[in-house]
Each structure stands twice: as C-alpha cells, then as structure tokens.
Design a protein around this motif. Structure first.
Motif, PDB file in Angstrom:
ATOM      1  N   VAL A  71       0.838  -1.193   0.000  1.00 26.91           N
ATOM      2  CA  VAL A  71       0.000   0.000   0.000  1.00 26.91           C
ATOM      3  C   VAL A  71       0.877   1.249   0.000  1.00 26.91           C
ATOM      4  CG1 VAL A  71      -1.827   1.245   1.206  1.00 26.91           C
ATOM      5  CG2 VAL A  71      -1.762  -1.269   1.304  1.00 26.91           C
ATOM      6  N   MET A  72       0.768   1.992  -1.093  1.00 25.23           N
ATOM      7  CA  MET A  72       1.463   3.271  -1.213  1.00 25.23           C
ATOM      8  C   MET A  72       0.496   4.374  -0.814  1.00 25.23           C
ATOM      9  SD  MET A  72       2.738   5.127  -4.687  1.00 25.23           S
ATOM     10  CE  MET A  72       3.812   6.547  -4.654  1.00 25.23           C
ATOM     11  N   THR A  73       0.860   5.147   0.179  1.00 21.72           N
ATOM     12  CA  THR A  73       0.095   6.325   0.555  1.00 21.72           C
ATOM     13  C   THR A  73       0.823   7.528  -0.025  1.00 21.72           C
ATOM     14  OG1 THR A  73      -0.596   5.250   2.607  1.00 21.72           O
ATOM     15  CG2 THR A  73      -0.876   7.640   2.478  1.00 21.72           C
ATOM     16  N   ILE A  74       0.140   8.281  -0.882  1.00 22.11           N
ATOM     17  CA  ILE A  74       0.735   9.453  -1.520  1.00 22.11           C
ATOM     18  C   ILE A  74       0.464  10.662  -0.634  1.00 22.11           C
ATOM     19  CG2 ILE A  74       0.743  10.924  -3.570  1.00 22.11           C
ATOM     20  CD1 ILE A  74      -0.237   8.430  -5.143  1.00 22.11           C
ATOM     21  N   LYS A  75       1.553  11.252  -0.134  1.00 23.88           N
ATOM     22  CA  LYS A  75       1.452  12.376   0.797  1.00 23.88           C
ATOM     23  C   LYS A  75       1.759  13.680   0.068  1.00 23.88           C
ATOM     24  CE  LYS A  75       2.948  11.255   4.941  1.00 23.88           C
ATOM     25  NZ  LYS A  75       3.927  10.950   5.998  1.00 23.88           N
ATOM     26  N   LYS A  76       0.885  14.644   0.237  1.00 27.05           N
ATOM     27  CA  LYS A  76       1.046  15.932  -0.436  1.00 27.05           C
ATOM     28  C   LYS A  76       2.316  16.633   0.034  1.00 27.05           C
ATOM     29  CE  LYS A  76      -3.928  16.648  -0.839  1.00 27.05           C
ATOM     30  NZ  LYS A  76      -5.069  17.508  -0.449  1.00 27.05           N
ATOM     31  N   GLY A  77       3.110  17.090  -0.946  1.00 21.06           N
ATOM     32  CA  GLY A  77       4.291  17.889  -0.645  1.00 21.06           C
ATOM     33  C   GLY A  77       3.939  19.367  -0.605  1.00 21.06           C
ATOM     34  N   LYS A  78       4.936  20.195  -0.349  1.00 16.12           N
ATOM     35  CA  LYS A  78       4.706  21.643  -0.238  1.00 16.12           C
ATOM     36  C   LYS A  78       4.227  22.260  -1.548  1.00 16.12           C
ATOM     37  CE  LYS A  78       7.921  22.280   3.538  1.00 16.12           C
ATOM     38  NZ  LYS A  78       9.122  22.920   4.037  1.00 16.12           N
ATOM     39  N   THR A  79       4.553  21.628  -2.684  1.00 16.67           N
ATOM     40  CA  THR A  79       4.154  22.189  -3.982  1.00 16.67           C
ATOM     41  C   THR A  79       2.962  21.443  -4.591  1.00 16.67           C
ATOM     42  OG1 THR A  79       5.742  20.776  -5.154  1.00 16.67           O
ATOM     43  CG2 THR A  79       6.492  22.982  -4.487  1.00 16.67           C
ATOM     44  N   TYR A  80       2.294  20.602  -3.812  1.00 13.98           N
ATOM     45  CA  TYR A  80       1.183  19.817  -4.351  1.00 13.98           C
ATOM     46  C   TYR A  80       0.085  20.706  -4.945  1.00 13.98           C
ATOM     47  CZ  TYR A  80      -2.150  16.083  -5.003  1.00 13.98           C
ATOM     48  OH  TYR A  80      -3.018  15.189  -5.583  1.00 13.98           O
ATOM     49  N   ASN A  81      -0.125  21.868  -4.371  1.00 11.62           N
ATOM     50  CA  ASN A  81      -1.169  22.777  -4.874  1.00 11.62           C
ATOM     51  C   ASN A  81      -0.825  23.335  -6.260  1.00 11.62           C
ATOM     52  OD1 ASN A  81       0.907  24.382  -3.881  1.00 11.62           O
ATOM     53  ND2 ASN A  81      -0.451  25.995  -3.187  1.00 11.62           N
ATOM     54  N   LYS A  82       0.368  23.056  -6.767  1.00 10.25           N
ATOM     55  CA  LYS A  82       0.777  23.517  -8.097  1.00 10.25           C
ATOM     56  C   LYS A  82       0.702  22.405  -9.143  1.00 10.25           C
ATOM     57  CE  LYS A  82       3.585  27.148  -6.187  1.00 10.25           C
ATOM     58  NZ  LYS A  82       4.872  27.749  -5.999  1.00 10.25           N
ATOM     59  N   VAL A  83       0.107  21.283  -8.786  1.00 14.58           N
ATOM     60  CA  VAL A  83      -0.043  20.169  -9.722  1.00 14.58           C
ATOM     61  C   VAL A  83      -0.900  20.641 -10.898  1.00 14.58           C
ATOM     62  CG1 VAL A  83      -1.135  17.910 -10.033  1.00 14.58           C
ATOM     63  CG2 VAL A  83       0.271  18.328  -8.032  1.00 14.58           C
ATOM     64  N   THR A  84      -0.414  20.326 -12.102  1.00 13.01           N
ATOM     65  CA  THR A  84      -1.123  20.720 -13.321  1.00 13.01           C
ATOM     66  C   THR A  84      -1.858  19.526 -13.925  1.00 13.01           C
ATOM     67  OG1 THR A  84       0.753  20.203 -14.727  1.00 13.01           O
ATOM     68  CG2 THR A  84       0.655  22.452 -13.818  1.00 13.01           C
ATOM     69  N   LYS A  85      -2.703  19.824 -14.888  1.00  9.37           N
ATOM     70  CA  LYS A  85      -3.401  18.749 -15.604  1.00  9.37           C
ATOM     71  C   LYS A  85      -2.392  17.821 -16.288  1.00  9.37           C
ATOM     72  CE  LYS A  85      -6.996  17.686 -18.874  1.00  9.37           C
ATOM     73  NZ  LYS A  85      -8.093  18.137 -19.705  1.00  9.37           N
ATOM     74  N   ALA A  86      -1.294  18.366 -16.786  1.00 10.71           N
ATOM     75  CA  ALA A  86      -0.259  17.553 -17.440  1.00 10.71           C
ATOM     76  C   ALA A  86       0.350  16.552 -16.454  1.00 10.71           C
ATOM     77  CB  ALA A  86       0.821  18.445 -18.040  1.00 10.71           C
ATOM     78  N   VAL A  87       0.584  16.984 -15.227  1.00 11.44           N
ATOM     79  CA  VAL A  87       1.133  16.087 -14.199  1.00 11.44           C
ATOM     80  C   VAL A  87       0.121  14.989 -13.884  1.00 11.44           C
ATOM     81  CG1 VAL A  87       1.961  15.923 -11.818  1.00 11.44           C
ATOM     82  CG2 VAL A  87       2.571  17.902 -13.212  1.00 11.44           C
ATOM     83  N   ILE A  88      -1.130  15.357 -13.730  1.00 12.18           N
ATOM     84  CA  ILE A  88      -2.174  14.371 -13.436  1.00 12.18           C
ATOM     85  C   ILE A  88      -2.296  13.384 -14.600  1.00 12.18           C
ATOM     86  CG2 ILE A  88      -4.648  14.027 -13.021  1.00 12.18           C
ATOM     87  CD1 ILE A  88      -3.021  15.102 -10.591  1.00 12.18           C
ATOM     88  N   THR A  89      -2.149  13.860 -15.822  1.00 12.84           N
ATOM     89  CA  THR A  89      -2.202  12.978 -16.986  1.00 12.84           C
ATOM     90  C   THR A  89      -1.063  11.957 -16.932  1.00 12.84           C
ATOM     91  OG1 THR A  89      -3.280  14.660 -18.336  1.00 12.84           O
ATOM     92  CG2 THR A  89      -2.127  12.897 -19.518  1.00 12.84           C
ATOM     93  N   ARG A  90       0.141  12.392 -16.573  1.00 14.33           N
ATOM     94  CA  ARG A  90       1.275  11.452 -16.432  1.00 14.33           C
ATOM     95  C   ARG A  90       1.015  10.457 -15.301  1.00 14.33           C
ATOM     96  NH1 ARG A  90       3.807  16.189 -17.960  1.00 14.33           N
ATOM     97  NH2 ARG A  90       4.396  16.869 -15.870  1.00 14.33           N
ATOM     98  N   HIS A  91       0.424  10.932 -14.218  1.00 12.33           N
ATOM     99  CA  HIS A  91       0.066  10.073 -13.085  1.00 12.33           C
ATOM    100  C   HIS A  91      -0.924   8.994 -13.538  1.00 12.33           C
ATOM    101  CE1 HIS A  91      -1.571   8.900  -9.165  1.00 12.33           C
ATOM    102  NE2 HIS A  91      -2.752   9.372  -9.520  1.00 12.33           N
TER     103      HIS A  91
END
Length: 99
Positions: free
Chosen positions: A7-27
């Motif tokens: 189980v991988m828990t993804i923890k928000k980093g300090k720059t998480y609020n700057k995630v773009t649609k392009a990053v989410i697409t790669r995810h």
C-alpha cells in the motif's frame, strides 16, 4: 499460503497545490500501465485524511518491487508528493481470514 499487497500512501508535498493537468495525466498514464501489467489492485484519492492525496495498492512479488514502482510515480519523481509504503497481509476466505 500468505498473500501480500503493498500500500502506497501518496502524501502531499509543499508544492502539491501547483499540480497541473499535465502532471495528473502522467500520473494516470502510470496507473494505466500498472493496471495493464497486472500490478495494480486498487487506487484512488482519499477524503478526510489531511495531507494525503490518495493511495495505490500494488500486487507485486516483493516489497522491493513495490518500492521501485513508488519511486516511478510522477507525483513523486516531479517533487509534488512523497510516499509511505506498507505491506498488507491479505485476510480472505482462502486463508480463513488468517484464523
């Protein structure tokens, strides 16, 4: 026979609020590949867990392989998130819920 998932828990980093649609697409592309490879059991965002973006449950032969998959997650590699990884021993009908 013991069955384990990771189980991988993804923890928000300090720059998480700057995630773009392009990053989410790669995810999402990464998740699709994991699914196509038979390594994805379940994934999704979590609500009510401050600082946590979501989780991914891997089906791999070892924790080491799951760790490598965590390190390849775009949210992690691009610096938007960190992660924790835990081993989950499956309790189900096949093993009488570990009784």
């Amino acid at each position: 026979m013991e069955k384990w998932y990771y189980v991988m828990t993804i923890k928000k980093g300090k720059t998480y609020n700057k995630v773009t649609k392009a990053v989410i697409t790669r995810h999402v592309e990464n998740l699709k590949k994991l699914d196509d490879d038979g390594k994805l059991v379940l994934c999704g965002p979590l609500k009510g867990c401050p600082g946590v973006a979501g989780m991914v449950i891997f089906k791999t032969p070892s924790q080491e392989e799951a760790e490598e998959l965590c390190k390849q997650e775009p949210l992690v590699t691009e610096g938007y998130a960190t992660y924790t990884l835990a081993a989950l021993q499956v309790a189900d009908k096949e093993n009488n819920y570990l009784l």
